[in-house]
Design a protein around this motif. Structure first.
Motif, short mmCIF file in Angstrom:
data_model
loop_
_atom_site.label_atom_id
_atom_site.label_comp_id
_atom_site.label_asym_id
_atom_site.label_seq_id
_atom_site.Cartn_x
_atom_site.Cartn_y
_atom_site.Cartn_z
N LYS A 69 -28.33 -34.96 -10.15
CA LYS A 69 -28.64 -33.59 -9.72
C LYS A 69 -27.46 -32.99 -8.97
CE LYS A 69 -32.93 -33.68 -11.15
NZ LYS A 69 -32.98 -35.06 -11.64
N ASN A 121 -27.14 -29.24 -7.26
CA ASN A 121 -27.70 -27.92 -6.98
C ASN A 121 -27.46 -27.61 -5.50
OD1 ASN A 121 -29.90 -29.17 -5.45
ND2 ASN A 121 -30.75 -29.73 -7.45
N THR A 167 -28.84 -30.42 -3.08
CA THR A 167 -28.11 -31.69 -3.07
C THR A 167 -26.73 -31.53 -2.44
OG1 THR A 167 -27.29 -31.34 -5.33
CG2 THR A 167 -29.35 -32.55 -5.08
#
Length: 386
Positions: free
Chosen positions: A287, A289, A292
């Motif tokens: 991930k 984004n 994160t």
């Protein structure tokens, strides 16, 4: 060694959560007089405020073991890697008894020393510097033995003579040792937490797999841990010294079911917390984004963040009591005291949450600066210890 983002994301998440617990402990109105997990006096939101932070220590210890495995595999010189584990372990214990203990207590006389999570991670690194010479299977076997079997140690009576009792407590269980000059509290005995660290060390092999595959494995392991927890807990079979019981309301019965022993960590406590952590780790794989990236900033500088947040939270506590009309003469320091006056002081729980969020956001630019400084000054070896 190239950092693995999912590890830092999970570490960053639990470090954000950690500040909530220490903010509550230092600032909440009832923190001096009430245990948030005492079902006779707590409220559901207060219980949850404490319970969610139980994720932190198991995550720190488990991921410390994982990082140790990755570090040893990355370097061509295994002997140098093991020496670093040894020296970093000793450094962490020294940091616990100086910077961390003072940050928690603000007592210049050091009348109260706590063997807590930083020290037990340090002790785990010391053990790993030797155990890592063994095969992966042997280390995993030791991890399983400690992880699943350490609850049986409670059946063995501790020695009564001072030195053997201190040593056995240091390795096995919670213990307080009062003295004329200072009190010593063993809150994180070594062997139960070493089992969690060795589990993390053994799980390090999974990071040689493709992210998609290890994500699936982490999810299955996490669900398996939660399933085993549910069965053992529902039937009160094994794994925690206090059975769950029916309470005054269905909600409090649920709280009783999840009210587990952390000092030392019971098997059920470890299964529940690590099960959740493994599922979060699975979700974090691959991930990228805004969330994160936000959490990465904290997760890449864990010890720095840990130290700075303690001092900031404690300074805010002093600001709070002075604003509430107390004076320097009202502050109390010593064993189990951190400066809070013995009279009523503190803020309500909603204020604790507001301060928590503010502290986390305040630390963001500081941690981002330090993370960049570390990345740009890899020649400074001492940065590896902080």
């Amino acid at each position: 060694m190239k950092r693995i983002s999912s590890i830092d994301v999970v570490r960053g998440l639990v470090m954000v959560i950690m500040v909530l617990d220490h903010t509550r402990d230092l600032l909440h109105t009832d923190s001096l007089t009430q245990s948030p997990t005492n079902l006779a006096t707590t409220t559901p939101i207060l219980f949850f405020t404490r319970w969610i932070t139980h994720l932190c220590a198991p995550a720190f210890v488990f991921l410390a073991g994982t990082s140790a495995w990755l570090s040893l595999q990355a370097g061509p010189d295994k002997s140098a890697g093991r020496r670093f584990l040894l020296t970093r372990g000793l450094a962490l214990i020294a940091i616990e008894f100086t910077l961390v203990n003072f940050g928690m207590n603000f007592d210049i006389r050091f009348r109260y020393l706590i063997f807590e999570v930083i020290a037990t991670i340090g002790a785990g690194f010391i053990f790993l510097s030797f155990l890592s010479r063994l095969s992966w299977g042997v280390v995993a076997g030791i991890a399983a033995l400690l992880f699943f079997g350490h609850d049986l140690l409670g059946l063995i009576p501790l020695p009564t003579t001072p030195v053997p009792r201190f040593i056995s407590t240091l390795f096995f269980t919670l213990g307080i040792f009062p003295g004329d000059r200072f009190t010593f509290l063993i809150a994180y005995p070594i062997l139960p937490w070493l089992g969690i660290m060795l589990a993390g060390f053994s799980a390090g092999r999974l990071f040689t797999l493709a992210p998609e595959r290890r994500s699936r494995i982490f999810l299955r392991l996490g669900l398996g841990a939660l399933g085993l927890f549910a069965v053992l807990r529902f039937f009160n079979l094994y794994g925690d010294p206090v059975a769950w019981t029916s309470q005054k309301t269905p909600l409090f019965t649920v709280l009783s079911f999840f009210n587990l022993n952390k000092y030392p960590p019971s098997l059920l406590f470890s299964l529940l917390m690590l099960g959740i952590i493994l599922i979060v780790l699975s979700a974090a794989e691959g991930k990228d984004n805004p969330l994160t990236r936000f959490l990465l900033v904290y997760g890449r500088v864990p010890l720095f963040y840990f130290l700075v947040h303690f001092y900031l939270a404690h300074l805010l506590m002093l600001v709070m009591v002075f604003l509430q009309g107390y004076h320097v003469a009202d502050l109390r320091f010593g064993p189990f005291l951190n400066g809070r006056p013995d009279k009523a002081s503190g803020i309500p729980l909603w204020g604790v949450y507001l301060v928590w969020i503010s502290l986390v956001l305040l630390l963001y630019p500081v941690c981002r600066w330090y993370g960049r400084y570390k990345a740009e000054h890899r020649e400074k070896k001492w940065l590896r210890y902080l």
